[in-house]
Design a protein around this motif. Structure first.
Motif, short mmCIF file in Angstrom:
data_model
loop_
_atom_site.label_atom_id
_atom_site.label_comp_id
_atom_site.label_asym_id
_atom_site.label_seq_id
_atom_site.Cartn_x
_atom_site.Cartn_y
_atom_site.Cartn_z
N ILE A 276 1.03 -1.19 0.06
CA ILE A 276 0.10 -0.12 -0.17
C ILE A 276 0.94 1.30 -0.06
O ILE A 276 0.50 2.07 -0.57
N VAL A 277 1.95 1.32 0.71
CA VAL A 277 2.83 2.49 1.08
C VAL A 277 3.80 2.80 -0.05
O VAL A 277 3.92 3.95 -0.40
N LEU A 278 4.37 1.73 -0.62
CA LEU A 278 5.42 1.90 -1.21
C LEU A 278 5.21 2.73 -2.67
O LEU A 278 6.03 3.63 -3.10
N CYS B 160 7.15 6.15 -3.93
CA CYS B 160 7.74 6.20 -5.23
C CYS B 160 7.21 7.61 -6.19
O CYS B 160 7.98 8.16 -6.62
N ILE B 161 6.00 7.68 -5.95
CA ILE B 161 5.32 8.97 -6.64
C ILE B 161 5.79 10.15 -6.00
O ILE B 161 5.98 11.04 -6.55
N TYR B 162 5.77 9.95 -4.60
CA TYR B 162 6.16 11.40 -4.03
C TYR B 162 7.67 11.53 -4.41
O TYR B 162 7.95 12.83 -4.33
N ILE C 286 14.67 9.49 -2.60
CA ILE C 286 13.40 8.77 -2.31
C ILE C 286 12.80 7.92 -3.26
O ILE C 286 12.61 6.63 -2.82
N VAL C 287 13.11 7.95 -4.49
CA VAL C 287 12.67 7.13 -5.35
C VAL C 287 13.71 5.68 -5.39
O VAL C 287 12.85 4.63 -5.32
#
Lengths: 141, 100
Positions: A12-14, A18-20, A41-42
């Protein structure tokens, strides 16, 4: 790892992490952050995926060929954008001098070459993180 | 005996270098003073003109990717070289183990 809860939570979180990261890369010139932070972050999202789901599944998500291309062409991308200045007859890596439209400050397409360079640097940093991680994990076997 | 002489020469050299460095440090201006030579017109120029000259709201990005673009470019090349070195070293040592 075989933890059921960890896997479900990660699935759910990953994607959002990645988009963030991509959001931080693309908005590096209008908001706090930047291409280096966004690339980290990516890369971290992929590293977390391979830690939780196992290194083989992580390798399937990002094959070695993709990483090699991101590594080398991310570096080349910077130089190619720098050549824009030379083509226009001004110094290497010139931005406003080259007569590129700066756009309205605060818009996503403002800053001329800066946003394009930022995307290249972000992808570059992400692929560096992931390549180092995969190489180190390979050694452990 | 020879080793001792060499150690003595090294000691003299290191002492002289450290003494020179300490002299230089003593000449440095006090940290954080507003009239230090570090606080010159460069930072003022960035603060006042960065938005107009680069069209970017984030001043750090405007310095990293525009004013100091060469620096960032070679920074990415340093990253590339580092990854290359790690991959070559690890792969080479893995191959050796398999060959045995």
């Amino acid at each position: 790892m075989k933890d059921f809860i960890l896997k479900r939570i990660a699935s759910i979180v990953l994607p959002f992490i990645c988009i963030y990261g991509f959001y931080v890369i693309f908005h590096g010139h209008v908001s706090p952050g930047g291409s280096f932070a966004g690339g980290i972050i990516v890369g971290l999202s992929f590293i977390a995926f391979s830690t939780i789901y196992g290194i083989e599944k992580g390798r399937k998500k990002l094959p070695e060929k993709v990483l090699v291309y991101a590594e080398s062409y991310g570096t080349l991308w910077y130089g190619i954008l720098g050549l824009v200045g030379i083509v226009k007859g001004v110094p290497f890596l010139a931005n406003k001098l080259a007569g590129i439209d700066m756009g309205a400050p605060g818009a996503l397409n403002s800053g001329g070459l800066i946003s394009l360079i930022g995307i290249g640097v972000g992808i570059r940093v992400a692929s560096t993180m992931v390549t180092l991680f995969f190489t180190m994990m390979e050694e452990e076997k | 005996m020879k080793l001792r002489v060499r150690n003595l020469i090294i000691l003299v050299f290191v002492s002289v270098t450290i003494y020179g460095m300490l002299l230089m440090i003593a000449e440095l201006p006090p940290y954080g003073m507003p009239d230090n030579p570090v606080h010159n017109e460069v930072s003022v120029r960035y603060i006042n003109e960065a938005l107009e000259e680069t069209g970017v709201l984030n001043m750090v990005t405007s310095i990293v990717l525009d004013y100091r673009a060469y620096d960032t470019m070679f920074e990415t090349i340093v990253l590339f070289t580092a990854v290359l070195a790690v991959v070559i070293t690890v792969r080479a040592s893995n191959g050796k183990e398999k060959g045995k």
